[in-house]
Motif scaffolding. Structure first.
Motif, PDB file in Angstrom:
ATOM      1  N   GLU A 195       0.840  -1.212   0.000  1.00 29.74           N
ATOM      2  CA  GLU A 195       0.000   0.000   0.000  1.00 29.74           C
ATOM      3  C   GLU A 195       0.870   1.255   0.000  1.00 29.74           C
ATOM      4  OE1 GLU A 195      -3.307   0.230  -0.422  1.00 29.74           O
ATOM      5  OE2 GLU A 195      -3.107  -1.921  -0.757  1.00 29.74           O
ATOM      6  N   LEU A 196       2.006   1.194   0.690  1.00 22.42           N
ATOM      7  CA  LEU A 196       2.938   2.334   0.695  1.00 22.42           C
ATOM      8  C   LEU A 196       3.428   2.598  -0.735  1.00 22.42           C
ATOM      9  CD1 LEU A 196       4.799   4.403   2.179  1.00 22.42           C
ATOM     10  CD2 LEU A 196       6.407   2.518   2.570  1.00 22.42           C
ATOM     11  N   LEU A 197       3.719   1.511  -1.467  1.00 19.92           N
ATOM     12  CA  LEU A 197       4.159   1.674  -2.868  1.00 19.92           C
ATOM     13  C   LEU A 197       3.066   2.359  -3.683  1.00 19.92           C
ATOM     14  CD1 LEU A 197       5.824  -1.804  -3.511  1.00 19.92           C
ATOM     15  CD2 LEU A 197       6.998   0.398  -3.388  1.00 19.92           C
ATOM     16  N   LYS A 198       1.823   1.918  -3.472  1.00 21.83           N
ATOM     17  CA  LYS A 198       0.721   2.530  -4.236  1.00 21.83           C
ATOM     18  C   LYS A 198       0.613   4.005  -3.889  1.00 21.83           C
ATOM     19  CE  LYS A 198      -2.015  -1.646  -4.709  1.00 21.83           C
ATOM     20  NZ  LYS A 198      -2.822  -2.503  -3.872  1.00 21.83           N
ATOM     21  N   SER A 199       0.757   4.311  -2.600  1.00 23.85           N
ATOM     22  CA  SER A 199       0.563   5.709  -2.198  1.00 23.85           C
ATOM     23  C   SER A 199       1.666   6.613  -2.747  1.00 23.85           C
ATOM     24  CB  SER A 199       0.382   5.798  -0.678  1.00 23.85           C
ATOM     25  OG  SER A 199       1.468   6.382  -0.066  1.00 23.85           O
ATOM     26  N   ILE A 200       2.921   6.133  -2.806  1.00 24.56           N
ATOM     27  CA  ILE A 200       3.976   7.014  -3.342  1.00 24.56           C
ATOM     28  C   ILE A 200       3.956   7.055  -4.877  1.00 24.56           C
ATOM     29  CG2 ILE A 200       5.460   6.794  -1.309  1.00 24.56           C
ATOM     30  CD1 ILE A 200       7.306   4.991  -3.017  1.00 24.56           C
ATOM     31  N   MET A 201       3.205   6.137  -5.494  1.00 24.84           N
ATOM     32  CA  MET A 201       3.010   6.234  -6.949  1.00 24.84           C
ATOM     33  C   MET A 201       1.917   7.250  -7.263  1.00 24.84           C
ATOM     34  SD  MET A 201       5.229   4.323  -8.342  1.00 24.84           S
ATOM     35  CE  MET A 201       4.782   4.145 -10.073  1.00 24.84           C
ATOM     36  N   SER A 202       0.943   7.405  -6.334  1.00 26.07           N
ATOM     37  CA  SER A 202      -0.162   8.317  -6.649  1.00 26.07           C
ATOM     38  C   SER A 202       0.117   9.746  -6.198  1.00 26.07           C
ATOM     39  CB  SER A 202      -1.486   7.808  -6.082  1.00 26.07           C
ATOM     40  OG  SER A 202      -1.410   7.768  -4.684  1.00 26.07           O
ATOM     41  N   SER A 203       0.923   9.938  -5.151  1.00 22.16           N
ATOM     42  CA  SER A 203       1.318  11.320  -4.835  1.00 22.16           C
ATOM     43  C   SER A 203       2.755  11.314  -4.317  1.00 22.16           C
ATOM     44  CB  SER A 203       0.365  11.969  -3.839  1.00 22.16           C
ATOM     45  OG  SER A 203       0.272  11.206  -2.689  1.00 22.16           O
ATOM     46  N   PRO A 204       3.497  12.383  -4.654  1.00 21.70           N
ATOM     47  CA  PRO A 204       4.928  12.371  -4.341  1.00 21.70           C
ATOM     48  C   PRO A 204       5.205  12.296  -2.848  1.00 21.70           C
ATOM     49  CG  PRO A 204       4.342  14.264  -5.726  1.00 21.70           C
ATOM     50  CD  PRO A 204       3.066  13.609  -5.321  1.00 21.70           C
ATOM     51  N   VAL A 205       6.287  11.628  -2.510  1.00 24.40           N
ATOM     52  CA  VAL A 205       6.728  11.512  -1.114  1.00 24.40           C
ATOM     53  C   VAL A 205       6.756  12.889  -0.458  1.00 24.40           C
ATOM     54  CG1 VAL A 205       8.768  11.013   0.292  1.00 24.40           C
ATOM     55  CG2 VAL A 205       8.045   9.373  -1.465  1.00 24.40           C
ATOM     56  N   LYS A 206       7.254  13.897  -1.183  1.00 22.17           N
ATOM     57  CA  LYS A 206       7.458  15.219  -0.552  1.00 22.17           C
ATOM     58  C   LYS A 206       6.138  15.893  -0.178  1.00 22.17           C
ATOM     59  CE  LYS A 206      10.029  17.130  -3.740  1.00 22.17           C
ATOM     60  NZ  LYS A 206      10.652  17.749  -4.898  1.00 22.17           N
ATOM     61  N   ASP A 207       5.009  15.404  -0.707  1.00 18.05           N
ATOM     62  CA  ASP A 207       3.713  15.976  -0.324  1.00 18.05           C
ATOM     63  C   ASP A 207       3.188  15.386   0.983  1.00 18.05           C
ATOM     64  OD1 ASP A 207       3.871  17.396  -2.613  1.00 18.05           O
ATOM     65  OD2 ASP A 207       2.153  16.468  -3.625  1.00 18.05           O
ATOM     66  N   ASN A 208       3.808  14.319   1.459  1.00 16.37           N
ATOM     67  CA  ASN A 208       3.277  13.615   2.653  1.00 16.37           C
ATOM     68  C   ASN A 208       4.400  13.167   3.576  1.00 16.37           C
ATOM     69  OD1 ASN A 208       0.419  13.308   1.789  1.00 16.37           O
ATOM     70  ND2 ASN A 208       1.383  12.142   0.139  1.00 16.37           N
ATOM     71  N   TYR A 209       5.368  14.044   3.810  1.00 12.21           N
ATOM     72  CA  TYR A 209       6.537  13.593   4.575  1.00 12.21           C
ATOM     73  C   TYR A 209       6.162  12.939   5.908  1.00 12.21           C
ATOM     74  CZ  TYR A 209      10.366  15.544   1.769  1.00 12.21           C
ATOM     75  OH  TYR A 209      11.283  15.786   0.793  1.00 12.21           O
ATOM     76  N   GLU A 210       5.278  13.627   6.668  1.00 15.07           N
ATOM     77  CA  GLU A 210       5.021  13.139   8.031  1.00 15.07           C
ATOM     78  C   GLU A 210       4.436  11.721   8.003  1.00 15.07           C
ATOM     79  OE1 GLU A 210       3.804  16.294  10.804  1.00 15.07           O
ATOM     80  OE2 GLU A 210       2.432  14.802  11.637  1.00 15.07           O
ATOM     81  N   ASP A 211       3.447  11.499   7.133  1.00 15.26           N
ATOM     82  CA  ASP A 211       2.790  10.177   7.072  1.00 15.26           C
ATOM     83  C   ASP A 211       3.751   9.102   6.563  1.00 15.26           C
ATOM     84  OD1 ASP A 211       0.450  11.246   7.924  1.00 15.26           O
ATOM     85  OD2 ASP A 211      -0.432  11.435   5.924  1.00 15.26           O
ATOM     86  N   ILE A 212       4.516   9.453   5.547  1.00 19.04           N
ATOM     87  CA  ILE A 212       5.370   8.422   4.935  1.00 19.04           C
ATOM     88  C   ILE A 212       6.538   8.070   5.847  1.00 19.04           C
ATOM     89  CG2 ILE A 212       6.963   8.009   2.989  1.00 19.04           C
ATOM     90  CD1 ILE A 212       4.750   9.313   1.259  1.00 19.04           C
ATOM     91  N   ILE A 213       7.129   9.070   6.477  1.00 22.36           N
ATOM     92  CA  ILE A 213       8.228   8.768   7.421  1.00 22.36           C
ATOM     93  C   ILE A 213       7.667   7.931   8.578  1.00 22.36           C
ATOM     94  CG2 ILE A 213       9.910   9.756   9.029  1.00 22.36           C
ATOM     95  CD1 ILE A 213      10.064  12.178   7.056  1.00 22.36           C
ATOM     96  N   PHE A 214       6.491   8.317   9.055  1.00 20.76           N
ATOM     97  CA  PHE A 214       5.859   7.544  10.144  1.00 20.76           C
ATOM     98  C   PHE A 214       5.714   6.074   9.728  1.00 20.76           C
ATOM     99  CE2 PHE A 214       2.020   5.600  11.881  1.00 20.76           C
ATOM    100  CZ  PHE A 214       2.267   5.694  13.239  1.00 20.76           C
ATOM    101  N   ARG A 215       5.203   5.847   8.541  1.00 21.51           N
ATOM    102  CA  ARG A 215       4.973   4.459   8.091  1.00 21.51           C
ATOM    103  C   ARG A 215       6.296   3.695   8.005  1.00 21.51           C
ATOM    104  NH1 ARG A 215       3.194   0.252   8.965  1.00 21.51           N
ATOM    105  NH2 ARG A 215       2.964  -1.264   7.295  1.00 21.51           N
TER     106      ARG A 215
END
Ligand code: GLY
Length: 353
Positions: A195-215
């Motif tokens: 799911e993390l792969l899907k999410s970084i394909m649909s919006s850039p990592v830099k738009d969601n730093y807090e959530d992605i680093i948390f995950r």
């Protein structure tokens, strides 16, 4: 702000959020009773964030010193390590004082190893300022320096007192450094979270730093809590790293770590697909993610040279080597292969399918 609690040989929190440097004094006082601290940083990062951290700590009553090393992997050496130890000794640091690593993974590993060994161990607080260090290197207590024979050959496990990730420091990262960190995020997706792969394909990592680093750090927390000393499931975090470290070494450390890991993941995944160990969807998922984040998938070294450079790495286990092999997007397994077969794995990963 988001928070991840790690229960390893030491319990600590990873704090992730905007503006945390402004509260550094209070956050560090919450976890350490140190009266003196040494900020270890590099000559790129210290001029940007050093004074801000120093003034916050001084304002909260600590006596603060700083130690700046040249930026880059070449600082993970014995001279820089001893220069930190000698600075701590000259400044009469005791076991109740602390070190703060304010920087990327190189300084985190170097300062972590110095703190772990000075007087048999003083506290270290990790304040990563790169995406790669935020999602990986600052968490889990691995510390090390390099030898000319290979990367991270001297080091120890020593968990930090806290990890403080101020996401504001990531907004000014150069593009290459951003992509370097994205490679490790893709790694987390491939080993544990489709799911993390899907999410970084649909919006850039830099738009969601807090959530992605948390995950990412929460995934890492799970591995560290179950296998702190890296003899079992934690090895899955090494996906792409056995070959990646070889590429770094062959490039004389001019190839950034994340880029090397990206190529390492690509080789192993192509090889696994060719050997029928994973499906085309797995190989395509990795290819698409690496392409989206403009990360390389090939490198021009002979397979024998790559295998030879990889086999001196610490993951070589007698005549067997642990390879992390994908079985589907979000799932990898540890495969023990004879060292002598590594160059065939590399050869099988050379060509595009
Ligand atoms: N960087 C991989 C680990 O900490 O285990």
């Amino acid at each position: 702000m988001k928070q991840v609690h790690v229960s390893a040989s030491r319990e600590y929190d990873i704090l992730i959020g905007s503006g945390l440097i402004k509260n550094a004094g209070g956050l560090i006082k919450n976890v350490s009773s140190a009266r003196k601290c040494l900020i270890v940083s590099d000559d790129n990062v210290y001029p940007v964030y050093g004074e801000a951290v120093l003034s916050r700590l001084t304002g909260s009553g600590m006596t603060v010193f700083s130690h700046v090393v040249p930026h880059g992997e070449s600082s993970k050496n014995a001279d820089c390590y001893f220069s930190i130890l000698e600075k701590l000794a000259v400044l009469n640091f005791t076991r109740s004082d602390c070190v703060i690593a304010l920087c990327g993974g190189v300084v985190g590993d170097l300062a972590g190893f110095a703190a772990a060994t000075y007087m048999r161990g003083i506290d270290i607080i990790q304040m990563p300022t790169t995406l790669l260090a935020a999602v990986d290197a600052s968490v889990g207590g691995k510390t090390a320096i390099n030898l000319k024979q290979g990367k991270n050959l001297v080091g120890c496990f020593c968990q930090p007192k806290a990890v403080i990730i101020d996401t504001d420091t990531l907004s000014s990262l150069p593009e290459k450094e951003y992509l370097n960190g994205c490679a490790e995020i893709i790694k987390y997706g491939m080993i544990a979270d489709s799911e993390l792969l899907k999410s970084i394909m649909s919006s850039p990592v830099k738009d969601n730093y807090e959530d992605i680093i948390f995950r990412c750090v929460d995934i890492k927390r799970g591995f560290v809590e179950n296998d702190e000393h890296d003899t079992g499931c934690r090895m899955l975090l090494n996906f792409g790293h056995t070959l990646g470290h070889a590429f770094e070494k062959l490039s004389s450390y001019t190839l950034p770590h994340g880029f090397a890991v990206a190529i390492g993941m690509a080789y192993i995944t192509r090889s696994a697909y060719r050997q029928g160990l994973c499906g085309k969807d797995t190989s395509d998922t990795l290819t698409n993610a690496l392409d989206k984040y403009r990360l390389p998938r090939f490198i021009d070294y002979p397979a024998e040279d790559i295998a030879r450079a990889a086999l001196i790495d610490k993951k070589a286990d007698g005549s067997l080597i642990n390879l992390i092999v994908p079985t589907m997007p979000g799932k990898c397994e540890i495969k023990k292969i004879p060292s002598s077969e590594l160059s065939n794995w590399v050869k099988a990963g050379e060509a595009n399918d």
